[in-house]
Design a protein around this motif. Structure first.
Motif: not given
Length: 176
Positions: A88, A124, A126
């Motif tokens: 993100p 994902s 991270d």
């Protein structure tokens, strides 16, 4: 040499080719690349085990490594109908590492995650960092690995024995 010859023919460097011939040359090239991957894995293992592998450490942008790796996996994820989620927040970290090997590690983890995540699932990557540590974590909504099999993940030629791993193929050397 097979890949090189197929490329020369496909590029019409040895004379014109028909559409059918070009299709067959693409099949030869695709099959050749498929065979090349396990051969390269075996050569890599041989270099590691013989102590010949040298890491070329230099300052590298972690964000660059993440971006390059995710781009490499994006097509495979799209074909598998798996969502590939980027970290993100972008990182400005520069790390002293072997860029090629770091990409190789992330690529192995991400492609395994995509390979064993069903269509509609998510993979994902991270990044967690503090003053002294950086952790890259791959998460997926795939089938997972049974606890009793996790201790064997990093053994040469080890694959979890199931019909799905046989169907998906591979040498079992990626994590080793």
């Amino acid at each position: 040499s097979v890949l090189g010859i197929a490329e020369v023919l496909a590029d019409d460097l040895a004379g014109p080719t028909t559409e059918r011939q070009r299709y067959l040359l693409e099949q030869i090239a695709s099959s050749g690349r498929h065979l090349e991957a396990p051969i390269n894995d075996l050569l890599e293992v041989s270099r590691i085990e013989s102590g010949v592998l040298t890491l070329m450490q230099e300052p590298v942008s972690l964000q660059y490594v993440v971006d390059v790796t995710l781009e490499m996996v994006q097509r495979e994820a799209a074909v598998a109908s798996v969502s590939l989620v980027r970290p993100p927040v972008e990182t400005t970290l520069m790390l002293n590492l072997d860029e090629r090997r770091m990409v190789q590690v992330l690529l192995n983890l991400l492609t395994n995650a995509v390979k064993f995540t069903p269509p509609g699932g998510t993979v994902s990557l991270d990044i967690e960092e503090d003053a002294t540590t950086v952790v890259l974590a791959v998460h997926d909504t795939g089938i997972g690995i049974a606890e009793q099999d996790q201790a064997q993940l990093f053994e040469a030629f080890r694959k979890v024995d199931s019909s799905l791993t046989r169907e998906k193929g591979g040498t079992g050397l990626g994590l080793y």
